[in-house]
Design a protein around this motif. Structure first.
Motif, PDB file in Angstrom:
ATOM      1  N   GLY A  33       7.775   4.332   9.809  1.00 59.39           N
ATOM      2  CA  GLY A  33       7.702   5.759   9.552  1.00 59.39           C
ATOM      3  C   GLY A  33       7.905   6.085   8.086  1.00 59.39           C
ATOM      4  N   LEU A  34       7.465   7.295   7.706  1.00 62.23           N
ATOM      5  CA  LEU A  34       7.593   7.801   6.346  1.00 62.23           C
ATOM      6  C   LEU A  34       8.461   9.050   6.358  1.00 62.23           C
ATOM      7  CD1 LEU A  34       3.824   7.699   5.251  1.00 62.23           C
ATOM      8  CD2 LEU A  34       5.490   5.830   5.164  1.00 62.23           C
ATOM      9  N   GLN A  35       9.154   9.268   5.240  1.00 65.89           N
ATOM     10  CA  GLN A  35       9.960  10.473   5.086  1.00 65.89           C
ATOM     11  C   GLN A  35       9.823  10.978   3.656  1.00 65.89           C
ATOM     12  OE1 GLN A  35      13.935   9.113   6.130  1.00 65.89           O
ATOM     13  NE2 GLN A  35      13.712   9.923   8.201  1.00 65.89           N
ATOM     14  N   VAL A  49      10.239   3.024   6.150  1.00 60.97           N
ATOM     15  CA  VAL A  49      10.762   1.822   6.809  1.00 60.97           C
ATOM     16  C   VAL A  49       9.616   1.225   7.605  1.00 60.97           C
ATOM     17  CG1 VAL A  49      12.405   0.863   8.450  1.00 60.97           C
ATOM     18  CG2 VAL A  49      13.097   2.754   6.955  1.00 60.97           C
ATOM     19  N   LEU A  50       9.238  -0.022   7.263  1.00 61.51           N
ATOM     20  CA  LEU A  50       8.095  -0.681   7.893  1.00 61.51           C
ATOM     21  C   LEU A  50       8.534  -2.019   8.457  1.00 61.51           C
ATOM     22  CD1 LEU A  50       5.520  -0.104   5.013  1.00 61.51           C
ATOM     23  CD2 LEU A  50       5.821   1.313   7.042  1.00 61.51           C
ATOM     24  N   PRO A  51       8.412  -2.219   9.764  1.00 60.98           N
ATOM     25  CA  PRO A  51       8.760  -3.534  10.325  1.00 60.98           C
ATOM     26  C   PRO A  51       7.920  -4.632   9.688  1.00 60.98           C
ATOM     27  CG  PRO A  51       8.498  -1.886  12.067  1.00 60.98           C
ATOM     28  CD  PRO A  51       8.013  -1.253  10.796  1.00 60.98           C
ATOM     29  N   LYS A  65       0.829  -1.202   0.000  1.00 58.45           N
ATOM     30  CA  LYS A  65       0.000   0.000   0.000  1.00 58.45           C
ATOM     31  C   LYS A  65       0.863   1.252   0.000  1.00 58.45           C
ATOM     32  CE  LYS A  65      -3.979  -2.104   2.319  1.00 58.45           C
ATOM     33  NZ  LYS A  65      -4.766  -2.177   1.072  1.00 58.45           N
ATOM     34  N   VAL A  66       1.912   1.257   0.815  1.00 60.25           N
ATOM     35  CA  VAL A  66       2.804   2.410   0.851  1.00 60.25           C
ATOM     36  C   VAL A  66       3.508   2.571  -0.490  1.00 60.25           C
ATOM     37  CG1 VAL A  66       4.909   3.347   1.895  1.00 60.25           C
ATOM     38  CG2 VAL A  66       3.125   2.365   3.348  1.00 60.25           C
ATOM     39  N   CYS A 118      10.970  -3.707   5.968  1.00 62.19           N
ATOM     40  CA  CYS A 118      10.910  -3.404   4.544  1.00 62.19           C
ATOM     41  C   CYS A 118      11.278  -1.930   4.352  1.00 62.19           C
ATOM     42  CB  CYS A 118       9.505  -3.659   3.990  1.00 62.19           C
ATOM     43  SG  CYS A 118       9.354  -3.293   2.225  1.00 62.19           S
ATOM     44  N   GLU A 119      12.250  -1.699   3.498  1.00 61.85           N
ATOM     45  CA  GLU A 119      12.678  -0.337   3.173  1.00 61.85           C
ATOM     46  C   GLU A 119      12.216  -0.002   1.756  1.00 61.85           C
ATOM     47  OE1 GLU A 119      16.881  -0.097   3.727  1.00 61.85           O
ATOM     48  OE2 GLU A 119      16.791  -0.760   5.824  1.00 61.85           O
TER      49      GLU A 119
END
Length: 219
Positions: free
Chosen positions: A195-197, A210-212, A115-116, A145-146
């Motif tokens: 988190g998002l940047q 970066v999503l665990p 989704k991201v 996941c990066e």
């Protein structure tokens, strides 16, 4: 989120879907009207090509919304990387004048990451108003996941309100059908403990996450 705000977000995402589907579906309606009244063989062939093109665009958009906003495949399932890759490629093709480069190190991604990835890609493609390049990268390592997407072109259109949506700093009156997808993935990343940047320059926009990885689903 409160129940009311969750309902509002769902309504705004539906509004975004309807807005984006209006053009290709409208083109199909126009094509059918022309086909019904046209007798010239060449013009009828043009109508058929219009219908085929509009149907393809509509199908691709529906597939995108299904993965980017919905619960396609069920919650918790992993998705093969080829599916979101094909969708991003089709969205870029619809825009035109955009070259897509890939750096995908994982064969599957968890649903939140997909989704991201898809929503980042849509934001980046919308930013390339004069065309350019779209670099898409995703990798699972060390239990997370990066994701990195970079849009580069002669003109970058990125409203700071989208940045506030990604940061979770939207004012109540700034949550609209245009900002709802960015707000949604902010909430999703927050729920995952990630988190998002983002960073914007004169000729590039970089979006990162970066999503665990969900426990027991690292692949």
């Amino acid at each position: 989120m409160t129940a009311t705000s969750a309902t509002d977000l769902a309504a705004l995402l539906c509004s975004r879907l309807c807005h984006d589907m209006l053009s290709p579906v409208g083109a199909m309606s126009n094509g059918l009207e022309l086909l019904a009244s046209e007798t010239d063989p060449e013009m009828r062939q043009n109508c058929m090509e219009l219908l085929e093109q509009s149907a393809t665009i509509s199908t691709n958009k529906l597939k995108y919304f299904r993965l980017a906003y919905g619960a396609a495949g069920g919650f918790g399932d992993r998705v093969g990387i080829e599916e979101p890759k094909d969708l991003i490629q089709s969205l870029a093709a619809d825009k035109g004048r955009i070259e897509v480069n890939w750096a995908l190190a994982s064969g599957t991604l968890a649903k939140p990451a997909v989704k991201v990835l898809l929503n980042f890609a849509q934001i980046a493609l919308d930013a390339l108003v004069r065309g350019g390049t779209l670099d898409v990268g995703a990798e699972v390592r060390d239990g997370a996941c990066e994701i990195v997407i970079r849009a580069a072109g002669t003109k970058i259109a990125f409203d700071e309100v989208l940045g506030r949506a990604l940061d979770g700093k939207l004012a109540s009156d700034e949550l609209t059908s245009r900002t709802a997808p960015a707000h949604m993935i902010h909430l999703l990343a927050q729920e995952c403990g990630g988190g998002l940047q983002y960073a914007r320059g004169d000729d590039a926009l970089v979006l990162g996450a970066v999503l665990p990885e969900p426990e027991g689903m690292i692949g």
